[in-house]
Scaffold this active site. Structure first.
Site, PDB file in Angstrom:
ATOM      1  N   SER A 137      -9.476  -0.141   7.599  1.00 36.50           N
ATOM      2  CA  SER A 137      -8.881   0.042   6.275  1.00 36.50           C
ATOM      3  C   SER A 137      -8.186  -1.189   5.706  1.00 36.50           C
ATOM      4  CB  SER A 137      -7.886   1.210   6.304  1.00 36.50           C
ATOM      5  OG  SER A 137      -8.533   2.404   6.652  1.00 36.50           O
ATOM      6  N   LYS A 145       0.857  -1.187   0.000  1.00 39.26           N
ATOM      7  CA  LYS A 145       0.000   0.000   0.000  1.00 39.26           C
ATOM      8  C   LYS A 145       0.894   1.237   0.000  1.00 39.26           C
ATOM      9  CE  LYS A 145      -3.602   2.151   2.905  1.00 39.26           C
ATOM     10  NZ  LYS A 145      -4.369   1.994   4.161  1.00 39.26           N
ATOM     11  N   SER A 166      -8.974   2.067   3.343  1.00 34.52           N
ATOM     12  CA  SER A 166      -8.074   2.741   2.434  1.00 34.52           C
ATOM     13  C   SER A 166      -7.084   1.820   1.729  1.00 34.52           C
ATOM     14  CB  SER A 166      -7.304   3.816   3.216  1.00 34.52           C
ATOM     15  OG  SER A 166      -6.580   3.259   4.301  1.00 34.52           O
TER      16      SER A 166
END
Length: 519
Positions: free
Chosen positions: A222, A123, A198
């Site tokens: 997330s 990420k 996210s």
């Protein structure tokens, strides 16, 4: 109870219902062509097994890395999850791994490089040296990480090979992975829907077989919400066990380490203990992951929802049914099962919000690097965003508006909810102990349509509460609903009892099939 907060949740839900026809129109038709099937069997081998086969010279790391690169190039045009790749460097690292395997003893390799030659993805917010590190924010466009985040560094030290950094919402402040730099990541099971956030870029890549596992981060679900939306496994570890050093955004407030966690996302549950152990580094001993866990000794507690709160999104019936099936499975195998009841669960939204709003030094995306004195009006940025004139995303602006609603809590109410949270934490710990887990929804619905997350904001209460409490939680996929969307549940354990939820995840994978590729 805070009537204004619940009223806000109701307003968002009503707005969502009113605007749903427009959302469906904007979302467009579902993808008509089948999603490319996985044709290379190397892409369907769990990480721990893949590492063993590479060590045993049954497979070459270079071939595995090239296979994943080919898959990424095949599917990324359909999901838009890649921020920046490093394929050439990864191939060179894979060649070096193969050379080490040819020249070193296997026993030494197992101890020193347990996942040597295995590719993974990161990420963007978690920090990969030399890769973009923008936080999905236009004012940070072009910024690159000068070092690896600590969890990423530990995986690389274990022999893993990073392939790319993946998409996130701006400043990780949304449950849809969209920003003004990379754009919107699409759900591979239905491109009209979000991959979540996210860690949505990771979720979409892993689900499509373009990544074996990834490094995600979780501040309010997330990791777990994208894991649900994409039908994979995601583990939020006990607070402050896996380092968040090198993550962006971050905070100097010590309490931030109890709220934000870094953790693994993957397709196969058997990989989770190894990944958590590596990523935890010197703190891995706290989780006792090397201890044998007997499923028969674990007590199953479960709850379908958090009770009545007018602002809550109703839990989807098919998710409830999936949970009941999971509970019944363990009951049929002789485990103790019991419906859990805890005090003040209908106030958990207020508890979580007060915990988040108690953080100091919250990163401010409106701060200008070029002009530190420049000020931005939240209201003005909101208006500009609604007409497409703001350099910031609407979701991030809305988050800052919600954060500043802390002024609407009186000091007395804030302290009351924080005390309520502490009491709840103790009550759940007393109930779960060192041999219990709690089943509950990860999110009230399967993947929502693009833009629809605004009206489902309170849905993240199911995950955000356990960030506030510091508990570990594992999302476990449990099949699909009638629309073909992944569904599943969250398995929560008491602090430092991560091994229990990881054990249950593996049992549920064996019973219900785990991850299935999009078609």
């Amino acid at each position: 109870m805070q009537l204004w907060l619940r009223a806000l949740g109701v307003v968002l839900r009503i707005a969502n219902i009113v605007l749903l026809p427009l959302i469906k129109f904007i979302g467009g038709p579902r993808r008509k062509t089948p999603f490319p099937e996985i044709r290379n069997e190397m892409l369907e081998i769990p990480a721990v097994d893949l590492a063993e086969r590479i060590r045993n010279k049954e497979l070459r790391s270079e071939d595995v890395v090239r296979a994943y690169i080919d898959r990424i190039r095949e599917v990324n045009p359909l999901i838009n999850a890649v921020v920046e790749e490093r394929f050439a460097a990864a191939i060179e690292e894979a060649k070096k791994a193969d050379q080490m395997i040819a020249n070193m003893q296997t026993i030494w390799l197992i101890k020193t490089y347990p996942l040597l030659g295995v590719p993974f993805t990161v990420k963007e917010s978690c920090g990969l040296k030399g890769a973009l590190f923008t936080g999905g924010s236009l004012p940070r466009a072009g910024i690159k990480a000068t070092s690896d985040g600590e969890a990423v560094a530990l995986l690389r030290a274990a022999g893993c090979i990073p392939l790319l950094v993946s998409n996130t919402p701006e400043y990780c402040l949304s449950w849809e992975s969209y920003n003004h730099i990379t754009g919107r990541t699409l759900n591979p099971y239905d491109n009209r829907r979000t991959a979540g956030g996210s860690s949505g870029g990771e979720g979409a890549l892993i689900a499509t077989g373009a990544s074996l596992f990834g490094v995600g981060s979780d501040v309010a679900g997330s990791i777990r919400v994208p894991a649900l939306f994409n039908g994979i496994f995601g583990h939020k570890p006990t607070a402050d066990v896996i380092s968040i050093d090198g993550h962006f955004p971050s905070s100097s407030d010590d309490k931030f380490r109890n709220f934000l966690t870094v953790g693994p996302m993957c397709r196969y549950s058997k990989d989770l203990p190894t990944l958590v152990h590596i990523m935890a580094g010197s703190k891995a001993y706290k989780l006792r992951l090397d201890e044998t866990v007997y499923t028969k000794d674990i007590k199953i507690n479960y709850m379908e929802d958090f009770g009545f709160n007018v602002a809550f999104v109703q839990v989807d019936e098919e998710i409830k049914i999936a949970m009941y099936r999971a509970v019944q499975y363990f009951k049929d195998h002789g485990l103790q099962t019991e419906r859990a009841e805890f005090d003040n669960m209908n106030n958990c939204m207020e508890m979580a919000m007060c915990t988040l709003q108690s953080l100091e030094d919250v990163p401010n995306m409106f701060d200008s690097r070029d002009n530190p004195k420049e000020k931005h009006s939240l209201l003005m940025e909101l208006v500009k965003s609604l007409i497409g004139r703001s350099q910031f995303t609407l979701a991030a602006i809305v988050f800052y508006i919600l954060y500043h609603t802390k002024e609407l809590f009186s000091p007395e109410d804030r302290q009351r909810y924080l005390r309520m949270k502490d009491d709840l934490r103790k009550q759940i710990i007393d109930t779960l102990g060192t041999d219990g887990v709690l089943f509950l929804p990860t999110y009230p619905t399967p993947a929502v349509r693009h833009y629809e997350s605004f009206g489902h904001t309170t849905g993240v209460t199911y995950t955000m509460l356990f960030n506030a409490l510091g508990f570990p939680g594992t999302h476990v996929p449990l099949g699909f609903n009638k629309q073909g969307l992944p569904i599943g549940i969250q398995v929560v354990a008491a602090p430092y009892q991560d091994r229990l939820s990881l054990c249950i995840a593996r049992e549920l994978e064996a019973a219900f099939g785990g991850w299935k590729a999009p078609k």
